[in-house]
Structure formats: C-alpha cells, structure tokens
Design a protein around this motif. Structure first.
Motif, mmCIF file in Angstrom:
data_model
loop_
_atom_site.group_PDB
_atom_site.id
_atom_site.type_symbol
_atom_site.label_atom_id
_atom_site.label_comp_id
_atom_site.label_asym_id
_atom_site.label_seq_id
_atom_site.Cartn_x
_atom_site.Cartn_y
_atom_site.Cartn_z
ATOM 1 N N PHE A 359 35.731 24.689 -29.206
ATOM 2 C CA PHE A 359 35.381 23.269 -29.155
ATOM 3 C C PHE A 359 33.869 23.080 -29.200
ATOM 4 C CE2 PHE A 359 34.200 19.382 -26.925
ATOM 5 C CZ PHE A 359 34.949 18.444 -27.624
ATOM 6 N N GLN A 360 33.153 23.815 -28.381
ATOM 7 C CA GLN A 360 31.699 23.615 -28.285
ATOM 8 C C GLN A 360 30.949 24.106 -29.518
ATOM 9 O OE1 GLN A 360 30.677 25.628 -24.650
ATOM 10 N NE2 GLN A 360 31.236 23.901 -23.351
ATOM 11 N N SER A 361 31.394 25.231 -30.083
ATOM 12 C CA SER A 361 30.613 25.860 -31.153
ATOM 13 C C SER A 361 31.192 25.677 -32.547
ATOM 14 C CB SER A 361 30.462 27.366 -30.866
ATOM 15 O OG SER A 361 29.814 27.573 -29.635
ATOM 16 N N TYR A 363 34.152 22.838 -33.278
ATOM 17 C CA TYR A 363 34.664 21.479 -33.471
ATOM 18 C C TYR A 363 33.571 20.423 -33.284
ATOM 19 C CZ TYR A 363 37.798 17.462 -33.075
ATOM 20 O OH TYR A 363 38.427 16.257 -33.265
ATOM 21 N N TYR A 364 32.785 20.546 -32.224
ATOM 22 C CA TYR A 364 31.734 19.553 -31.963
ATOM 23 C C TYR A 364 30.662 19.549 -33.064
ATOM 24 C CZ TYR A 364 27.994 16.978 -29.662
ATOM 25 O OH TYR A 364 26.986 16.079 -29.380
ATOM 26 N N GLN A 367 32.089 17.755 -36.150
ATOM 27 C CA GLN A 367 32.092 16.299 -36.022
ATOM 28 C C GLN A 367 30.700 15.725 -36.272
ATOM 29 O OE1 GLN A 367 33.892 15.713 -32.071
ATOM 30 N NE2 GLN A 367 35.557 14.631 -33.088
ATOM 31 N N SER A 368 29.689 16.402 -35.731
ATOM 32 C CA SER A 368 28.313 15.926 -35.909
ATOM 33 C C SER A 368 27.910 15.959 -37.378
ATOM 34 C CB SER A 368 27.352 16.787 -35.086
ATOM 35 O OG SER A 368 27.679 16.720 -33.719
ATOM 36 N N GLU A 390 42.199 20.635 -34.815
ATOM 37 C CA GLU A 390 42.516 20.109 -33.490
ATOM 38 C C GLU A 390 43.801 20.725 -32.945
ATOM 39 O OE1 GLU A 390 42.734 15.947 -34.136
ATOM 40 O OE2 GLU A 390 40.556 15.636 -34.154
#
Length: 411
Positions: A359-361, A363-364, A367-368, A390
C-alpha cells in the motif's frame, strides 16, 4: 440292586462323552498346508503396517518412497515464457517482477534471450530477495528456430518475436504455458489466467484476446491482406497454450488438402504469406486459427489490455467491470509520454522495493501519479487500472492477518 444300577449309569455317561469327543475330533478340518502358522506379536514391536485402502502389500513401497505418485515436474508450477532481444532486458525483468509480486503458486520462467543477455538475466534475478526467489525457478534458452531460415525468422516483425511460434517444439516436457510479450505487466495473480486452461473444451489448444473490440476501428478489419480469426483478429501478446495438444494436432491449412503438424506448417505458411503480413508471427497465428477456429479459446480484453482500449475512449467492458488483469504496453508507451497512465504503472512497479508494504510503496505512489494523467482519455478512468491491484492487496492483507491471529491464538 441300586448300587449296580448307579455304576451302570455312570459307565454309560462316560461312554457317551467319549463318543462325542471322538465325533468332534473327526469333524474338525485339517490345517491348510500352505498357510504358515502365525506367531504371536512380540512385546516391544509395533504391529505390521497395513496397506492403504484398496489392498496391496505395504512392503511394495520401498523405504523413503512417496506415498502418492510424484507429480510430473512440468505440472508442479505455472510455466511463463518470454522472448527478450536487443534492449528488452529491463522490460522483461519488470514483467517477471510483477508476476512474482502478485502470484500465489510457484512459477517456472522460460526466458529465451540472445547470448549477450543471459549473464545479465542471471545476475539480476539472483539479486532479488530470497523471499521472492524461492517462489520461482528460471531457465534461460538461446534463440533457436527448428525449421526454415533462422535469420529470416529472427527479423520477422520485432527481433526474435517469432521464437514464440517454436515453443511447442522446444519445450517438449512442458504441458501448458503462458507466453507474454516483454511489455506486459501482471496486475493480479497469474493463477487466475492459468485457471482458464480448465475452461478449454476438447478441441481448444490456445487462448488469446481479440485485437480490438470494435470492428470498424480494428486494424485487421480495415487493412489486413490475409485471412485472420473472427471479425477483428486476435492479439498474441498474451497467449495461453496447451502445448501437448498443439504437438498432437493435425491442422487444417491452405497449403495441402490434408492436415499438417504445427512444426510442418510454420515455414511453408510463412513462405506463402510473407509478402502480405505486417505484424509477423501474430499474423501467422491469425492465419492458422482462421483455418482452425475450433482450436482457439477467446478470453476477454481485460486479460490483454492495451492503449487501444482507452486512447479512443473506453471500449473494454470487462475492464470497466472487473478492472485490468494484464496490462500490455505496446506502442512503446512505457518509455514515452503519449500514454502517461501506462508509463506510471510501469515506473511504480519498477521502483517498488520488494520487501516494502504494497500500500505505502506501490498503491499510494500509483494514485499520486494518476493525478497527473487525468488530462488523457486513459487517465480519466483510474479505477480500471486500480481495481485488481486493490483486490490483490486486500487478499494479501487478509492472509497475513489470518496467519498472524492464528499463530497467536493457537494455544
């Protein structure tokens, strides 16, 4: 008088008992000579093992031998093949990385590469963390063509791309295989497309996605000068194959009245159509399945999602409903700015540190990056690209939580 009567009665009883004893002894069956006498079990020894249900002697299995027959090596993992020549090293490694990141079962990589790339592949794959290298095994093969002119095959369309046509001939011990181009990214486990092999009917031996969803704007329907499958043709960038069936099938063709094996057919077919084909080996596959449509299983567009599916407006309904399963960045879109959504996915997976949090490395950052692509038609539908990622992250999280809780509540 009474005493002699009592003695006579006693003697009579003894005579009757003696007679019964003799009769009982003569009625008993004689012991079978061939049956060895059983010894009582000795103390301290376990009773002899019984064979599994279904009979048979336990001694038939040698010490150290497996209880059940060992699965053939070719069926123990999901086989993934790719062909890499020229400057395709990084692309191929990122594709393999995406496969390992999201898949559940063990993978067997079959990498066909130029001699100069072999040491680079070996070096880079060994640099991956052991937690991931244990999930796959890799074999690297030279570029070889069993029939026809090797230089001719090598220059067909893209460098070495025609190698995929010879996979059934080279990988004789492999039953089934997923072939992908180097510019492919997996956004969900390979396990899911591997399951499509179970959906093949008795005549189907390969699976591909349509080249386009709308015949009016499809390439084959407008420009092809040779036969092609269906109304829009098929794209061979993602191809699921039952190699055993391919090797054993006699294919109908436009060369002779009878059938030809896969290997017998390839070079004569190329010689006949070489002045009419544009996309090389993909065109040859379209010609083959034009004459043998019963042999092809067509899977939906989300399993081979290309810029064509969104650059003219969204036209892949399967991706809109389920999300993109396999991304195919043809047209070089990972390396230019024409389709920034595709490029963003490639760069995020490339830069993702193996041991980090998805998620941190992954997915996020994705999104950015997608916020900078909303000015494009593909960038306006980010949910199409994110949906399967997801789902995969959710499963990974649930599995880890269940394992963690299970370990803490076991006692």
């Amino acid at each position: 008088m009474r005493r002699p009567c009592k003695v006579a009665a006693a003697l009579l009883c003894l005579a009757v008992l003696l007679l019964l004893y003799l009769l009982a002894g003569s009625a008993a069956p004689p012991p079978a000579p061939s049956a060895p006498a059983r010894r009582p079990p000795r103390l301290g020894r376990s009773p002899p093992r019984r064979s599994p249900a279904g009979g048979g002697s336990a001694s038939a299995r040698k010490p150290g031998e497996q209880k059940h027959p060992k699965e053939p090596p070719s069926l123990q993992c999901m086989h993934l093949a790719v062909v890499a020549c020229g400057d395709r090293l990084e692309e191929t490694l990122i594709m393999l990385k995406s496969a390992v990141l999201f898949s559940n079962r063990r993978l067997c990589f079959h990498i066909f590469a130029e001699d100069s790339l072999k040491p680079e592949f070996e070096k880079k794959l060994k640099e991956w963390p052991s937690s991931y290298t244990k999930k796959f095994e890799s074999n690297i093969y030279p570029i070889t063509f069993s029939v026809g002119n090797a230089q001719e095959w090598k220059k067909l369309f893209k460098p070495c791309a025609a190698q995929r046509l010879f996979l059934p001939v080279i990988l004789k011990d492999v039953d089934s295989l997923l072939y992908v181009d180097t510019d492919v990214l997996f956004l969900r486990p390979i396990d899911d497309i591997w399951h499509l092999l179970r959906e093949f009917n008795s005549t189907q031996l390969a699976a591909m996605a349509p080249e386009h969803e709308i015949p009016k704007i499809g390439w084959y329907s407008r420009f092809a000068r040779h036969p092609y499958y269906g109304t829009t043709g098929v794209n061979s960038g993602v191809m699921l194959m039952n190699l055993t069936r391919i090797r054993s099938t006699q294919f109908k063709n436009s060369l002779i009245p009878g059938g030809l094996t896969w290997e017998e057919m390839l070079y004569p077919l190329y010689q006949k159509y070489k002045n009419y084909i544009t996309w090389g080996d993909q065109d040859l596959l379209n010609i083959i399945f034009y004459f043998n449509p019963e042999c092809l299983y067509v899977f939906p567009c989300q399993w081979n999602y290309r810029p064509d599916h969104c650059m003219y407006g969204s036209n892949c309904r399967g991706a809109e409903e389920e999300g993109v399963s396999i991304l195919h960045g043809n047209r070089g879109v990972y390396h230019d700015d024409k389709q920034p959504t595709f490029k963003a996915l490639y760069e995020v997976i490339r830069d993702f540190p193996f041991e980090d949090n998805l998620f941190q490395s992954l997915y996020y950052p994705l999104q950015s990056k997608f916020l900078d692509t909303v000015h494009t038609l593909c960038g306006r539908i980010p949910q199409v690209f994110l949906k399967q990622i997801e789902k995969t992250m959710k499963k990974v999280y649930e599995n880890r939580v269940i394992v963690y809780l299970g370990a803490n509540h076991r006692y």
